[in-house]
Scaffold this active site. Structure first.
Site, PDB file in Angstrom:
ATOM      1  CD  GLU A   1      81.666 -67.877  21.376  1.00  0.00           C
ATOM      2  OE1 GLU A   1      81.648 -67.918  20.225  1.00  0.00           O
ATOM      3  OE2 GLU A   1      80.555 -68.096  22.092  1.00  0.00           O
TER       4      GLU A   1
ATOM      5  CE1 TYR B   1      75.755 -65.399  18.681  1.00  0.00           C
ATOM      6  CE2 TYR B   1      73.876 -66.311  17.971  1.00  0.00           C
ATOM      7  CZ  TYR B   1      75.181 -66.551  18.364  1.00  0.00           C
ATOM      8  OH  TYR B   1      76.273 -67.687  17.878  1.00  0.00           O
TER       9      TYR B   1
ATOM     10  CG  ASP C   1      78.207 -65.674  21.237  1.00  0.00           C
ATOM     11  OD1 ASP C   1      78.125 -64.917  22.031  1.00  0.00           O
ATOM     12  OD2 ASP C   1      78.840 -65.885  20.049  1.00  0.00           O
TER      13      ASP C   1
END
Length: 682
Positions: free
Chosen positions: A9, A315, A107
């Site tokens: 990402e 996360y 993600d």
């Protein structure tokens, strides 16, 4: 040899992926680093994106609405501020052309699925059988390695749901915003206005609260207090501590005012457990960071994302309040034990494992993609002041969820004076347990009453009668509005803080606690009157539910988008028929708001009845008087930043105060008199 392109990402995430996969080399292309991992039968190219490389744009001509013809295009073609993306786009294009297989390693959420999917399908292949997905919740080497060893099939449901959300947000954002601005233009004005699928309902219920506050009429009431040298007790009658008639309050007070002692008539003791807190999800972290450090939700989210990308926490954009055992409690605790700041607390938790199995307090909310937020145990390097605060909060919340309930005691003592009763209350901690693990973030009442027995007499220092009045509903803060959006199932964990931020940017709201401006109230009232569907919470929630169905592959993207086009198209056609009328209402609010921002207050010349205001000319800006022909009173203004009225007067010099907003974020307030003593140290 098979070539596989893995899309990370961001550049730093691509680097961590390479480190986790083993020996690698670096090849630069267009100034972008690619990480090459080779085995006997496979070459893996880890190529970084930099967020959304592709975004939606209108494909039809014109500025009219409704517009539903959209397609994906490189973001640097749709945004003037995204020129830096060109080199990443070109590099990804070159790498994807070499690929036999693809891995989306962005993600594991809707956004990450869309970022990777668009890169692969726009620059590589549309054959989903050639695409695999990495699922991880931390950027630690062990988790990334495990995710690579257990690659999943293409995440069609999550990707389709993410694409649907983007298109729906585009439909609502561009069309309704254009409708509002076009209505204003029809009345010979220009003002950048916006609303959206979540922004509209959010502004609407903020406006409802604002109207409740503005229309609130307080009711007076009275309270009577008994003061002892060690505590204060409050009069009550059948549980009601408020006296609603002044004559009644005066009568009671006159009967007890001269008394110098009270009798203890009843003592109630309640021993109870104070359970440990649940693990943090994003909203919980934002709420606690605001309470403890006064850090706003958007900043907390940004800090948490940085900590995640540094491999320090899991996360953060998660709804979950659950920590499954598979994350490895003992392993994380042992790593934290090696950090000097956390050694003793980690030892306390690990000691519990010798007598009881480690278990955590779990919350109710779940997220099928990620667990609650937890520290990885990796040793942090140099963190900023706020990063250190948020990291410490996350670590200590992780410790606390393993703790035993604290033992607390509440005591209610009833006192009688001339037949009237007063209550005194206390709460004390008898056994701290998880409190010790969460310090210094435990906020509980600690107030102890003296040890007394029923029938005992004790002295009264004085009685106090206080007149008060009922208060309007509380304003939302930046944090409580994010919690309210979550409660109402509006927006997502990743977007709620951004929605609030956009309302500030558009000047629909101001301050914290939040005040809805006249402009914001008019926007909300106008949409509610002419297009209630746009501010409908039910419709927004319905679309959220439909996207969940798409994610579970129970409904198709095309079905959801077709329904949105039908409903929004009808709404916008009705809006257009009343465009002139709507615009006139908006223009009145815009002009009034601009006038409020420009006017600073009465002219401070004794012989002038004019008003000081911000005046802009081709040569700059300054403060002048509305009676300029007869009054030459002027003050200079700063050269940089947006200047607005603060609505206050300087205590030192008596001139109006202004607020200066700068792009750097270094905003400040000042009075307009350059010679004021408040500027002596400037």
């Amino acid at each position: 040899m098979q070539t596989t392109v893995m899309v990370g990402e961001k550049p730093n995430v691509a680097s961590k992926l390479a480190q986790a996969l083993g020996n690698y080399s670096i090849e630069e292309n267009h100034g972008v680093k690619n990480y090459i991992v080779e085995t006997d039968d496979e070459k893996i190219i880890i190529a970084p994106a930099v967020g959304h490389i592709f975004n939606l744009e209108q494909t039809s001509e014109g500025w009219d609405y409704p517009v539903f013809e959209v397609d994906w295009a490189p973001t640097f073609e749709t945004s003037d501020s995204a020129d830096y993306m060109k080199k990443y786009y070109r590099n990804l294009r070159d790498q994807c052309e070499k690929a036999d297989e693809y891995i989306n390693a962005c993600d594991f959420d809707l956004e990450g699925s869309v970022i990777g999917d668009r890169v692969i399908k726009e620059l590589g292949t549309t054959d989903e059988s050639r695409i695999r997905r990495m699922k991880f919740s931390t950027l630690t080497p062990s988790d990334l390695e495990e995710a690579f060893d257990n690659l999943e099939d293409f995440d069609k449901g999550m990707t389709e749901a993410g694409l649907t959300r983007h298109i729906l947000d585009f439909y609502y954002g561009i069309n309704v915003s254009r409708a509002l601005m076009q209505a204003v233009r029809e009345n010979d004005r220009y003002k950048t206005l916006s609303t959206g699928r979540v922004q509209g309902p959010a502004l609407n219920f903020l406006a409802e609260r604002e109207r409740e506050i503005q229309e609130f009429e307080p009711d007076p009431y009275w309270e009577i207090f008994l003061h002892n040298s060690e505590f204060r007790a409050k009069f009550h009658d059948d549980g009601d501590e408020r006296i609603w008639e002044e004559e009644v309050a005066d009568g009671i007070f006159s009967e007890i005012e001269g008394e110098d002692e009270a009798e203890v008539s009843n003592i109630k003791i309640n021993n109870y457990s104070h359970k440990p807190p649940v693990p943090f999800n994003l909203t919980g972290l934002q709420k606690e960071a605001s309470s403890q450090f006064n850090i706003n939700p958007k900043t907390t989210q940004s800090i948490a994302q940085d900590l995640y990308e540094d491999s320090l926490i899991s996360y953060p954009r998660t709804e979950s309040q659950k920590l499954p055992p598979k994350i490895g409690y003992k392993n994380i605790l042992n790593k934290l034990k090696n950090q000097e700041n956390y050694t003793e607390k980690a030892k306390k938790v690990l000691k519990k494992d010798k007598s009881d199995n480690l278990y955590t307090k779990q919350g109710k909310k779940e997220d099928d993609a990620h667990p609650a937020i937890y520290p990885t145990g990796q040793n942090p390097g140099n963190l900023s002041k706020n990063e250190r605060k948020v990291y410490d909060l996350i670590v200590k919340r992780f410790f606390a969820v393993f703790g035993k309930p604290a033992k607390r005691q509440s005591l209610t003592m009833t006192l009688e004076v001339n037949g009237y009763t007063f209550n005194a209350k206390s709460k004390v901690t008898k056994k701290r347990n998880w409190f010790d693990l969460y310090d210094p973030y435990v906020k509980v009442e600690e107030a102890e009453l003296p040890e007394l027995e029923e029938g005992e007499k004790l002295p009264v220092d004085e009685f106090e009668q206080a007149e008060k009045e009922t208060q309007p509903p509380r304003r939302f803060s930046q944090t409580s509005i994010v919690s309210e959006l979550e409660k109402r199932n509006l927006g997502t964990k990743a977007t709620r803080a951004q929605v609030v931020d956009r309302l500030y940017d558009r000047e629909f709201i101001k301050d914290d606690p939040i005040v809805v401006t006249d402009l914001g109230l008019t926007i909300a009232e106008t949409l509610e009157e002419y297009s209630p569907e746009i501010v409908s919470e039910e419709l927004t929630r319905e679309f959220e539910e439909r996207m969940e169905s798409i994610k579970n592959q129970e409904e198709s993207k095309e079905e959801a988008l077709e329904r949105a086009r039908d409903e929004l198209g009808e709404t916008l056609r009705n809006f257009k028929e009343q465009e002139k009328e709507i615009g006139a209402k908006l223009v009145r609010a815009i002009d009034k708001y601009r006038d409020q921002k420009r006017k600073l207050g009465p002219c401070d010349r004794d012989d002038c009845d004019g008003t000081l205001q911000i005046i802009r000319t081709d040569n700059g800006r300054f403060v002048g008087c509305t009676e300029y022909d007869d009054c030459e009173n002027t003050y200079p203004l700063p050269n940089n930043g947006e200047v607005t009225s603060q609505g206050e007067i300087c205590d030192e010099c008596g001139t109006p105060k202004i607020h200066v907003s700068r792009k750097s974020g270094n905003n400040y307030e000042m009075c307009i008199d350059p010679d004021c003593s408040t500027k002596d140290d400037w």
